[in-house]
Design a protein around this motif. Structure first.
Motif, PDB file in Angstrom:
ATOM      1  N   PHE A 160       0.839  -1.198   0.000  1.00 40.53           N
ATOM      2  CA  PHE A 160       0.000   0.000   0.000  1.00 40.53           C
ATOM      3  C   PHE A 160       0.877   1.253   0.000  1.00 40.53           C
ATOM      4  O   PHE A 160       0.631   2.208  -0.751  1.00 40.53           O
ATOM      5  CB  PHE A 160      -0.912  -0.014   1.231  1.00 40.53           C
ATOM      6  N   HIS A 161       1.911   1.240   0.833  1.00 41.71           N
ATOM      7  CA  HIS A 161       2.831   2.388   0.903  1.00 41.71           C
ATOM      8  C   HIS A 161       3.509   2.612  -0.440  1.00 41.71           C
ATOM      9  O   HIS A 161       3.609   3.746  -0.921  1.00 41.71           O
ATOM     10  CB  HIS A 161       3.870   2.135   1.993  1.00 41.71           C
ATOM     11  N   ASP A 162       3.960   1.539  -1.062  1.00 41.61           N
ATOM     12  CA  ASP A 162       4.731   1.652  -2.301  1.00 41.61           C
ATOM     13  C   ASP A 162       3.875   2.059  -3.491  1.00 41.61           C
ATOM     14  O   ASP A 162       4.348   2.772  -4.392  1.00 41.61           O
ATOM     15  CB  ASP A 162       5.431   0.332  -2.603  1.00 41.61           C
ATOM     16  N   ASN A 163       2.620   1.611  -3.518  1.00 41.44           N
ATOM     17  CA  ASN A 163       1.794   1.776  -4.713  1.00 41.44           C
ATOM     18  C   ASN A 163       0.684   2.819  -4.594  1.00 41.44           C
ATOM     19  O   ASN A 163       0.118   3.232  -5.616  1.00 41.44           O
ATOM     20  CB  ASN A 163       1.152   0.430  -5.093  1.00 41.44           C
ATOM     21  N   LEU A 164       0.379   3.253  -3.362  1.00 35.84           N
ATOM     22  CA  LEU A 164      -0.796   4.099  -3.196  1.00 35.84           C
ATOM     23  C   LEU A 164      -0.551   5.369  -2.377  1.00 35.84           C
ATOM     24  O   LEU A 164      -1.447   6.208  -2.262  1.00 35.84           O
ATOM     25  CB  LEU A 164      -1.922   3.291  -2.539  1.00 35.84           C
ATOM     26  N   LEU A 165       0.622   5.533  -1.814  1.00 35.32           N
ATOM     27  CA  LEU A 165       0.926   6.728  -1.031  1.00 35.32           C
ATOM     28  C   LEU A 165       1.999   7.559  -1.720  1.00 35.32           C
ATOM     29  O   LEU A 165       2.868   7.016  -2.407  1.00 35.32           O
ATOM     30  CB  LEU A 165       1.409   6.356   0.379  1.00 35.32           C
ATOM     31  N   VAL A 166       1.960   8.866  -1.516  1.00 38.47           N
ATOM     32  CA  VAL A 166       2.920   9.796  -2.133  1.00 38.47           C
ATOM     33  C   VAL A 166       3.373  10.801  -1.080  1.00 38.47           C
ATOM     34  O   VAL A 166       2.565  11.240  -0.253  1.00 38.47           O
ATOM     35  CB  VAL A 166       2.282  10.535  -3.339  1.00 38.47           C
ATOM     36  N   GLY A 167       4.648  11.155  -1.104  1.00 43.73           N
ATOM     37  CA  GLY A 167       5.160  12.226  -0.271  1.00 43.73           C
ATOM     38  C   GLY A 167       5.852  11.791   1.000  1.00 43.73           C
ATOM     39  O   GLY A 167       6.632  12.548   1.582  1.00 43.73           O
ATOM     40  N   TYR A 168       5.598  10.578   1.440  1.00 42.59           N
ATOM     41  CA  TYR A 168       6.184  10.108   2.693  1.00 42.59           C
ATOM     42  C   TYR A 168       7.708   9.969   2.593  1.00 42.59           C
ATOM     43  O   TYR A 168       8.408  10.081   3.603  1.00 42.59           O
ATOM     44  CB  TYR A 168       5.571   8.771   3.105  1.00 42.59           C
ATOM     45  N   ASP A 169       8.201   9.711   1.417  1.00 44.44           N
ATOM     46  CA  ASP A 169       9.635   9.489   1.227  1.00 44.44           C
ATOM     47  C   ASP A 169      10.360  10.724   0.695  1.00 44.44           C
ATOM     48  O   ASP A 169      11.515  10.636   0.283  1.00 44.44           O
ATOM     49  CB  ASP A 169       9.856   8.306   0.281  1.00 44.44           C
ATOM     50  N   ASP A 170       9.699  11.881   0.695  1.00 50.01           N
ATOM     51  CA  ASP A 170      10.363  13.114   0.267  1.00 50.01           C
ATOM     52  C   ASP A 170      11.535  13.419   1.193  1.00 50.01           C
ATOM     53  O   ASP A 170      11.486  13.146   2.406  1.00 50.01           O
ATOM     54  CB  ASP A 170       9.379  14.287   0.293  1.00 50.01           C
ATOM     55  N   ASP A 171      12.561  14.009   0.646  1.00 45.55           N
ATOM     56  CA  ASP A 171      13.748  14.346   1.427  1.00 45.55           C
ATOM     57  C   ASP A 171      13.390  15.290   2.572  1.00 45.55           C
ATOM     58  O   ASP A 171      12.664  16.272   2.405  1.00 45.55           O
ATOM     59  CB  ASP A 171      14.794  15.030   0.543  1.00 45.55           C
ATOM     60  N   GLY A 172      13.900  14.964   3.756  1.00 46.78           N
ATOM     61  CA  GLY A 172      13.745  15.847   4.905  1.00 46.78           C
ATOM     62  C   GLY A 172      12.437  15.747   5.646  1.00 46.78           C
ATOM     63  O   GLY A 172      12.230  16.465   6.629  1.00 46.78           O
ATOM     64  N   VAL A 173      11.523  14.876   5.213  1.00 44.95           N
ATOM     65  CA  VAL A 173      10.225  14.753   5.885  1.00 44.95           C
ATOM     66  C   VAL A 173      10.353  13.762   7.044  1.00 44.95           C
ATOM     67  O   VAL A 173      10.719  12.606   6.832  1.00 44.95           O
ATOM     68  CB  VAL A 173       9.130  14.285   4.906  1.00 44.95           C
ATOM     69  N   PRO A 174      10.048  14.185   8.257  1.00 46.09           N
ATOM     70  CA  PRO A 174      10.117  13.257   9.394  1.00 46.09           C
ATOM     71  C   PRO A 174       9.136  12.103   9.215  1.00 46.09           C
ATOM     72  O   PRO A 174       8.081  12.256   8.586  1.00 46.09           O
ATOM     73  CB  PRO A 174       9.732  14.132  10.597  1.00 46.09           C
ATOM     74  N   THR A 216      -5.997  19.775   0.934  1.00 43.55           N
ATOM     75  CA  THR A 216      -5.232  18.924   0.018  1.00 43.55           C
ATOM     76  C   THR A 216      -3.759  19.132   0.307  1.00 43.55           C
ATOM     77  O   THR A 216      -3.252  20.256   0.229  1.00 43.55           O
ATOM     78  CB  THR A 216      -5.512  19.330  -1.445  1.00 43.55           C
ATOM     79  N   GLY A 217      -3.052  18.068   0.668  1.00 40.48           N
ATOM     80  CA  GLY A 217      -1.638  18.175   0.996  1.00 40.48           C
ATOM     81  C   GLY A 217      -0.778  18.440  -0.237  1.00 40.48           C
ATOM     82  O   GLY A 217      -0.899  17.746  -1.247  1.00 40.48           O
ATOM     83  N   LEU A 218       0.098  19.429  -0.157  1.00 43.42           N
ATOM     84  CA  LEU A 218       0.948  19.767  -1.303  1.00 43.42           C
ATOM     85  C   LEU A 218       1.891  18.625  -1.662  1.00 43.42           C
ATOM     86  O   LEU A 218       2.192  18.406  -2.839  1.00 43.42           O
ATOM     87  CB  LEU A 218       1.739  21.035  -1.000  1.00 43.42           C
ATOM     88  N   VAL A 243      -2.486  22.687   1.468  1.00 44.59           N
ATOM     89  CA  VAL A 243      -1.815  22.873   2.757  1.00 44.59           C
ATOM     90  C   VAL A 243      -0.496  22.115   2.757  1.00 44.59           C
ATOM     91  O   VAL A 243      -0.309  21.150   1.992  1.00 44.59           O
ATOM     92  CB  VAL A 243      -2.708  22.389   3.920  1.00 44.59           C
ATOM     93  N   PRO A 244       0.457  22.517   3.588  1.00 48.39           N
ATOM     94  CA  PRO A 244       1.750  21.832   3.633  1.00 48.39           C
ATOM     95  C   PRO A 244       1.621  20.364   4.049  1.00 48.39           C
ATOM     96  O   PRO A 244       0.718  19.999   4.794  1.00 48.39           O
ATOM     97  CB  PRO A 244       2.526  22.632   4.694  1.00 48.39           C
ATOM     98  N   GLY A 245       2.556  19.563   3.529  1.00 49.42           N
ATOM     99  CA  GLY A 245       2.660  18.190   4.000  1.00 49.42           C
ATOM    100  C   GLY A 245       1.995  17.163   3.111  1.00 49.42           C
ATOM    101  O   GLY A 245       1.361  17.474   2.105  1.00 49.42           O
ATOM    102  N   HIS A 246       2.161  15.917   3.526  1.00 52.17           N
ATOM    103  CA  HIS A 246       1.541  14.788   2.826  1.00 52.17           C
ATOM    104  C   HIS A 246       0.276  14.359   3.577  1.00 52.17           C
ATOM    105  O   HIS A 246      -0.335  15.172   4.291  1.00 52.17           O
ATOM    106  CB  HIS A 246       2.552  13.640   2.659  1.00 52.17           C
TER     107      HIS A 246
END
Length: 276
Positions: A160-174, A216-218, A243-246
């Motif tokens: 689910f994380h790999d195929n359906l989520l976006v933004g969690y692996d952006d550089d610098g995101v806790p 809507t998260g940017l 709004v900022p974030g995922h």
């Protein structure tokens, strides 16, 4: 170090619901999404507690809110759980903030209990069957359920994380708070299949005249649950903000998310009282 949060427990329909509250002023109720736990809102609650009473909770069958026997999720029962917490705190109405699955529950609150809603803010509620490419999203969700059946819950969650989520692996995101294994099993066994497909009748919210805002998260860019907010906006004719974030930006990037949250509340108040 003292947090200022107070733990409460209210029993509703055979489940001891654990909730945490702090602050004073109008009530904001933070409804957890699929991960089910309230702790993701603690930082945001702390930042708002100088002007609002803030409450969040662990959803039924999640984390501290254990049920005697885990059952398939009943969305209307979960709505009644939210109202039981609001009542336990002595409030007649609340501002509701719900993200993801929590946003769907917030929509249902506005449909069936509009008198309880001061304002509703839905952050990336996944009404993806409104999308033109809903068939593709359905295939992806069902493929994750196949992975669950064949390889287990951890593998399904990773798919689910790999195929359906976006933004969690952006550089610098806790990182977001990890989901406890028992909660993950409950979500993938009793929840995701039910909440993946039905869409609340948003037209009823318009008929009720409820004050609604969409977020809507940017970092979500053009992923399915972000695009769903644009379809919700078309139906509801309401305020929508980038709004900022995922998908969990309110937790992982709370400091940059907070000003947008306060701006949304201010704009909803202005619209409710006829000010532009």
């Amino acid at each position: 170090m003292a947090t200022g949060r107070t733990l409460g427990v209210v029993t509703n329909e055979d489940c001891d619901l654990h909730y945490w509250y702090q602050g004073s002023g109008p009530l904001i109720t933070f409804i957890p999404g699929g991960n089910g736990c309230g702790r993701q809102f603690f930082s945001l609650m702390g930042a708002l507690s100088d002007r609002y009473t803030c409450v969040t909770f662990d959803r039924r069958q999640m984390s501290a809110s254990k049920a005697k026997v885990n059952k398939r999720i009943n969305p209307m029962q979960q709505v009644r759980d939210v109202l039981a917490i609001v009542k336990a705190l002595g409030f007649e109405k609340s501002i509701f903030f719900g993200s993801s699955l929590g946003g769907l529950l917030a929509f249902m609150l506005a449909i069936y209990y509009p008198q309880k809603v001061e304002h509703l803010i839905a952050h990336e509620a996944p009404t993806y069957t409104l999308l033109r490419d809903a068939d593709i999203i359905v295939d992806k969700v069902l493929s994750c359920l196949d992975v669950r059946d064949e390889q287990g819950v951890p593998a399904a969650a990773q798919a689910f994380h790999d195929n359906l989520l976006v933004g969690y692996d952006d550089d610098g995101v806790p990182p977001a708070s990890p989901m406890p294994p028992d909660d993950a099993v409950n979500h993938w066994t009793n929840e995701i299949g039910i909440f993946s497909f039905p869409v609340p009748d948003l037209r009823r919210i318009v008929e009720n005249g409820t004050s609604v805002g969409l977020m809507t998260g940017l970092r979500s860019r053009d992923v399915w649950y972000a695009r769903a907010t644009y379809e919700q906006e078309k139906i509801l004719g309401c305020l929508r903000m980038d709004v900022p974030g995922h998908h969990q930006g309110f937790e992982c990037e709370m400091q940059t998310f907070l000003p947008s949250f306060l701006q949304m509340l201010e704009l909803l108040e202005q619209r409710k009282h006829g000010r532009s």
